[in-house]
Design an enzyme around this catalytic site. Structure first.
Site, PDB file in Angstrom:
ATOM      1  CE  LYS A  45      -3.253  -2.342   3.049  1.00 42.43           C
ATOM      2  NZ  LYS A  45      -3.685  -2.426   4.471  1.00 42.43           N
ATOM      3  CD  GLU A 101       8.084  -0.619  -2.816  1.00 40.10           C
ATOM      4  OE1 GLU A 101       7.040  -0.014  -2.533  1.00 40.10           O
ATOM      5  OE2 GLU A 101       8.282  -1.816  -2.521  1.00 40.10           O
ATOM      6  CG  ASP A 105      15.054  -1.457   4.998  1.00 42.03           C
ATOM      7  OD1 ASP A 105      16.138  -0.893   5.184  1.00 42.03           O
ATOM      8  OD2 ASP A 105      14.455  -2.085   5.887  1.00 42.03           O
ATOM      9  CE  LYS A 133      14.519   3.095   6.275  1.00 43.71           C
ATOM     10  NZ  LYS A 133      14.029   2.154   7.299  1.00 43.71           N
ATOM     11  CB  VAL A 155      10.720   7.329   7.322  1.00 42.84           C
ATOM     12  CG1 VAL A 155      12.068   7.933   7.664  1.00 42.84           C
ATOM     13  CG2 VAL A 155      10.840   6.366   6.144  1.00 42.84           C
TER      14      VAL A 155
HETATM   15  P1  IMP Z   1      12.866  -4.381   2.006  1.00 44.53           P
HETATM   16  O1  IMP Z   1      12.240  -5.649   1.512  1.00 44.53           O
HETATM   17  O2  IMP Z   1      13.722  -4.617   3.230  1.00 44.53           O
HETATM   18  O3  IMP Z   1      13.585  -3.598   0.940  1.00 44.53           O
HETATM   19  O4  IMP Z   1      11.696  -3.483   2.583  1.00 44.53           O
HETATM   20  C1  IMP Z   1      10.825  -2.862   1.748  1.00 44.53           C
HETATM   21  C2  IMP Z   1       9.479  -2.671   2.393  1.00 44.53           C
HETATM   22  O5  IMP Z   1       9.573  -2.578   3.834  1.00 44.53           O
HETATM   23  C3  IMP Z   1       8.910  -1.363   1.924  1.00 44.53           C
HETATM   24  O6  IMP Z   1       8.137  -1.547   0.769  1.00 44.53           O
HETATM   25  C4  IMP Z   1       8.103  -0.906   3.111  1.00 44.53           C
HETATM   26  O7  IMP Z   1       6.806  -1.444   3.027  1.00 44.53           O
HETATM   27  C5  IMP Z   1       8.816  -1.482   4.298  1.00 44.53           C
HETATM   28  N1  IMP Z   1       9.725  -0.498   4.931  1.00 44.53           N
HETATM   29  C6  IMP Z   1      11.076  -0.512   4.938  1.00 44.53           C
HETATM   30  N2  IMP Z   1      11.568   0.530   5.619  1.00 44.53           N
HETATM   31  C7  IMP Z   1      10.504   1.231   6.047  1.00 44.53           C
HETATM   32  C8  IMP Z   1      10.365   2.447   6.815  1.00 44.53           C
HETATM   33  O8  IMP Z   1      11.331   3.109   7.248  1.00 44.53           O
HETATM   34  N3  IMP Z   1       9.090   2.855   7.045  1.00 44.53           N
HETATM   35  C9  IMP Z   1       8.001   2.172   6.599  1.00 44.53           C
HETATM   36  N4  IMP Z   1       8.080   1.054   5.879  1.00 44.53           N
HETATM   37  C10 IMP Z   1       9.320   0.579   5.603  1.00 44.53           C
HETATM   38 MG    MG Z   2       6.186  -0.870   0.179  1.00 42.76          MG
END
Ligand code: IMP
Ligand code: MG
Length: 181
Positions: A45, A101, A105, A133, A155
């Site tokens: 979302k 997106e 992260d 990030k 965040v």
């Molecule tokens: P990844 O799979 O670790 O890259 O994380 C990506 C997903 O984690 C994003 O699409 C967000 O939904 C969530 N996410 C990662 N960091 C944050 C943050 O700082 N705030 C809110 N959602 C986050």
């Molecule tokens: Mg997301």
């Protein structure tokens, strides 16, 4: 207590968001000029607000579709085990796909999505993320458009949530640790 009392500090205010989204839209519009069949894929979302602002400022014709995924993990960290909750409505075969997106992260979520979508035969596949990030990356992802690189802080706002709250805040802020610890 009002919602904004949960915010430790504002990282990116509305004016900076507006200005940067306009720049991204100009860049995307330029790159996709003359390209037929551009489809923006919004990852729900978190990216809904970014998508709606970006799309409104694009000057090139494009369609929009949505994909909802859930990624297991702790409350502030994804595990890489991703499940498609709602798939795209349309085929992406031979179409130019721009994934929209909210934040990258570890890269696990987008790693899964790009692997999945690339098996469906798109003409091209690019990624546009509002936030990155970068220092947290575990899975390498080649990102084509980045709004802001941000430090390793959790965040919220402008679509991003913690436990489904705070998505409506019009800025990107850092949540007070007492609300997620
Ligand atoms: P990844 O799979 O670790 O890259 O994380 C990506 C997903 O984690 C994003 O699409 C967000 O939904 C969530 N996410 C990662 N960091 C944050 C943050 O700082 N705030 C809110 N959602 C986050
Ligand atoms: Mg997301």
């Amino acid at each position: 207590m009002i919602l904004e009392d949960h915010v430790d500090h504002v990282l990116i205010d509305q004016d900076r968001l507006r200005a940067r989204v306009a720049e991204l839209a100009a860049e995307v519009s330029c790159d996709y000029t003359g390209v037929e069949d551009l489809l923006l894929v919004c990852v729900l979302k978190g990216a809904f607000m970014f998508l709606s602002d970006l799309s409104r400022q694009l000057t090139v014709p494009h369609a929009i579709d949505f994909m909802a995924i859930s990624s297991y993990g702790t409350s502030t960290e994804s595990s890489g085990i991703v499940r498609i909750l709602m798939d795209l409505e349309t085929s992406i075969l031979d179409r130019h796909i721009l994934i929209v997106e909210d934040i990258i992260d570890s890269g696990r979520t987008l790693g899964y999505i790009t692997r999945n979508l690339s098996t469906r035969g798109p003409a091209s596949l690019r990624i546009c993320t509002l936030l990155d990030k970068k220092e947290r990356r575990v899975i390498p992802i080649s990102v084509d458009y980045v709004g802001f690189e941000i430090p390793d802080e959790f965040v919220i706002g402008y679509g991003l949530d913690f436990a489904e709250l705070y998505r409506n805040l019009p800025f990107i802020g850092v949540l007070k640790p007492e609300f997620y610890e």
